[in-house]
Design a protein around this motif. Structure first.
Motif, PDB file in Angstrom:
ATOM      1  N   TYR A 173       0.323  99.712   6.078  1.00 29.07           N
ATOM      2  CA  TYR A 173      -0.049  98.490   5.362  1.00 29.07           C
ATOM      3  C   TYR A 173       0.697  97.259   5.868  1.00 29.07           C
ATOM      4  N   PHE A 174       1.581  97.456   6.835  1.00 30.59           N
ATOM      5  CA  PHE A 174       2.254  96.338   7.495  1.00 30.59           C
ATOM      6  C   PHE A 174       1.484  96.038   8.782  1.00 30.59           C
ATOM      7  N   ARG A 175       0.886  94.886   8.858  1.00 31.36           N
ATOM      8  CA  ARG A 175      -0.068  94.606   9.936  1.00 31.36           C
ATOM      9  C   ARG A 175       0.515  93.735  11.039  1.00 31.36           C
ATOM     10  N   THR A 176       1.825  93.548  11.034  1.00 33.61           N
ATOM     11  CA  THR A 176       2.473  92.809  12.118  1.00 33.61           C
ATOM     12  C   THR A 176       3.416  93.748  12.849  1.00 33.61           C
ATOM     13  N   SER A 177       3.765  93.388  14.074  1.00 36.45           N
ATOM     14  CA  SER A 177       4.682  94.224  14.842  1.00 36.45           C
ATOM     15  C   SER A 177       6.037  94.320  14.155  1.00 36.45           C
ATOM     16  N   GLY A 178       6.494  93.192  13.553  1.00 34.80           N
ATOM     17  CA  GLY A 178       7.777  93.201  12.856  1.00 34.80           C
ATOM     18  C   GLY A 178       7.776  94.127  11.663  1.00 34.80           C
ATOM     19  N   GLY A 179       6.693  94.100  10.869  1.00 33.52           N
ATOM     20  CA  GLY A 179       6.598  94.973   9.709  1.00 33.52           C
ATOM     21  C   GLY A 179       6.521  96.434  10.091  1.00 33.52           C
ATOM     22  N   ALA A 180       5.719  96.729  11.121  1.00 31.38           N
ATOM     23  CA  ALA A 180       5.590  98.114  11.578  1.00 31.38           C
ATOM     24  C   ALA A 180       6.906  98.631  12.152  1.00 31.38           C
ATOM     25  N   LEU A 181       7.599  97.785  12.900  1.00 31.04           N
ATOM     26  CA  LEU A 181       8.900  98.190  13.441  1.00 31.04           C
ATOM     27  C   LEU A 181       9.916  98.416  12.330  1.00 31.04           C
ATOM     28  N   PHE A 182       9.871  97.572  11.295  1.00 33.34           N
ATOM     29  CA  PHE A 182      10.797  97.732  10.174  1.00 33.34           C
ATOM     30  C   PHE A 182      10.561  99.070   9.469  1.00 33.34           C
ATOM     31  N   CYS A 183       9.307  99.364   9.145  1.00 30.75           N
ATOM     32  CA  CYS A 183       8.998 100.613   8.437  1.00 30.75           C
ATOM     33  C   CYS A 183       9.323 101.842   9.280  1.00 30.75           C
ATOM     34  N   SER A 184       8.942 101.819  10.546  1.00 26.88           N
ATOM     35  CA  SER A 184       9.225 102.974  11.401  1.00 26.88           C
ATOM     36  C   SER A 184      10.723 103.125  11.637  1.00 26.88           C
ATOM     37  N   SER A 185      11.449 102.003  11.687  1.00 29.09           N
ATOM     38  CA  SER A 185      12.907 102.064  11.858  1.00 29.09           C
ATOM     39  C   SER A 185      13.578 102.661  10.628  1.00 29.09           C
TER      40      SER A 185
END
Length: 442
Positions: free
Chosen positions: A334-346
């Motif tokens: 549900y995070f549609r930006t690279s920053g959001g996706a990197l934050f969640c995966s991190s």
């Protein structure tokens, strides 16, 4: 055997840390290189999933044999032979997505070879590392996996861009050869004098049991040990062993899905090129490296200062790690930006690594003499997770396309990340109920 300032066992731990780093550079490297080559050749997602999961079939086959071989002939020797085998395979196999059978055979060989590595490492560490250094030593060694994955994500996309996918194979083979030379030159079996404090726990003498199933005699000052029978029935029926197995399965399901499909998620799900992301793309694995070592230090601090018992320490870190990771995994699509996706995966990978200070070190708590064997058993479950998770993810994405869903939509990826998220919750509960930090195998 090493100076007083830098004992030999520390050198062994550093070498095993480099070992796991190189192994995971190879795994991430294949995912990056093959994804680039397969996408260029028009290979569909389901077929990609088959090739990416092939490694884990070979890996699963050699986990228990790896533990047995390390127990019988020594983890040091088995580790060297396995490294040489996968390095040579990488050196001589062409990366051509149209030569499917060649790639399948090559990935099976690499999987078999690397399947011997982690049981051998646990065997070596069980010989060298005394109990009061156990958590941070194992955490440091395994954190090499994540640093290797981070370095692979940082460097290898550019290598693919400028030198082509095949260059990744050659670079990995060179790294494997260099580590093999270091291990051959500096690794050794431990003398008993290295572990005067650890004798009671079975460290520094022999991994083979000396009570009950084996006898040690002293004849003319020479020790002789009769090889024991491995208690397979007790291992298979032990609930604490099953607690480790279940959590190993879940940890590797989440890790392997992210490791193999995160490049595809960025490229197709978010339509962001890995080359354009710069150093930020290494953050999930760098976070794993940091949190793995934090977990080891916290665990050893709790145990040595007697803040918590070993059992409570393992359960606390395992539960916190897996529950936070589950929330991050389920939020990821549900995070549609690279920053959001990197934050969640991190966050997801970081807290999974924190959880390793719970279940992963527990092998040595419950059975220090059989650490390699039990690691082989639990890592087989982790490898099955790779087979199931990586292949199933490809099928889920192909099914989403058949249902007329665009891979850029969150709905196409929801099931991909919610499955490991729910498994984390289930596994943390199992570990809370069934695990123990007490030694249950003599």
């Amino acid at each position: 055997m090493g100076s007083s300032r830098f004992p030999k066992r520390y050198l062994i731990v550093v070498l095993t840390f480099i070992c796991t780093s190189v192994c995971y550079i190879e795994r991430v490297g294949f995912s990056i290189a093959y994804t680039a080559a397969a996408d260029a050749a028009g290979v569909n997602q389901s077929s990609k999933g088959v090739i990416l999961s092939t490694f884990y079939y070979g890996y699963a086959c050699s986990q228990v044999p790896g533990g047995w071989a390390a127990q019988k002939i020594g983890g040091r020797r088995v580790l060297l032979l396995s490294f040489l085998l996968w390095s040579l395979t990488c050196a001589f196999v062409p990366l051509d997505p149209n030569r499917t059978m060649v790639l399948i055979i090559a990935r099976l060989l690499v999987g078999v070879a690397q399947g011997f590595i982690f049981p051998s490492i646990h065997t070596v560490l069980a010989q060298w590392v005394p109990p009061h250094e156990r958590s941070r030593s194992v955490s440091f060694t395994t954190s090499g996996m994540y640093l290797g994955a981070a370095m692979g994500m940082l460097v290898l996309p550019s290598l693919v861009k400028y030198r082509g996918p095949q260059s990744v194979f050659l670079a990995e083979a060179a790294l494997g050869a260099m580590w093999s030379l270091l291990w051959f030159s500096y690794a050794a079996d431990p003398p008993r004098s290295e572990h005067p404090k650890a004798t009671a726990s079975g460290f520094g003498e022999s991994l083979l049991p000396l009570k009950g199933s084996s006898k040690m005699k002293v004849e003319n000052g020479v020790h002789s040990t009769r090889t024991p029978t491995i208690p397979w029935k007790r291992i298979v029926t032990s609930l604490p062993v099953w607690a480790i197995v279940v959590n190993n399965f879940t940890f590797h399901y989440a890790l392997y899905v992210l490791m193999n499909w995160l490049p595809t998620y960025f490229e197709l799900g978010l339509q962001i090129s890995l080359q354009e992301m710069g150093s930020s793309k290494m953050m999930p694995y760098l976070n794993m490296f940091i949190f793995s070592n934090i977990g080891g230090v916290i665990a050893d601090h709790f145990v040595t200062r007697k803040i918590l018992s070993i059992t409570k320490t393992r359960k606390l870190l395992n539960t916190v790690g897996f529950i936070v990771a589950s929330l991050a995994l389920m939020a990821l699509p549900y995070f549609r930006t690279s920053g959001g996706a990197l934050f969640c995966s991190s966050v997801a990978l970081g807290f999974l690594a924190l959880g390793r200070a719970g279940f992963a070190v527990n092998h040595m708590d419950i059975a220090p003499r059989y650490a390699g064997i039990i690691m082989g058993v639990s890592n087989t479950a982790g490898t099955l997770a790779g087979i199931v998770g990586v292949d199933l993810t490809g099928r889920l994405l192909e099914a989403a396309k058949d249902a007329q869903l665009d891979l850029t939509s969150p709905e196409s990826w929801t099931s991909v990340f919610s499955i490991p998220g729910l498994l984390c919750i289930l596994s943390s509960f199992v570990f809370l109920v069934l695990s123990t930090g007490e030694r249950i195998f003599d």
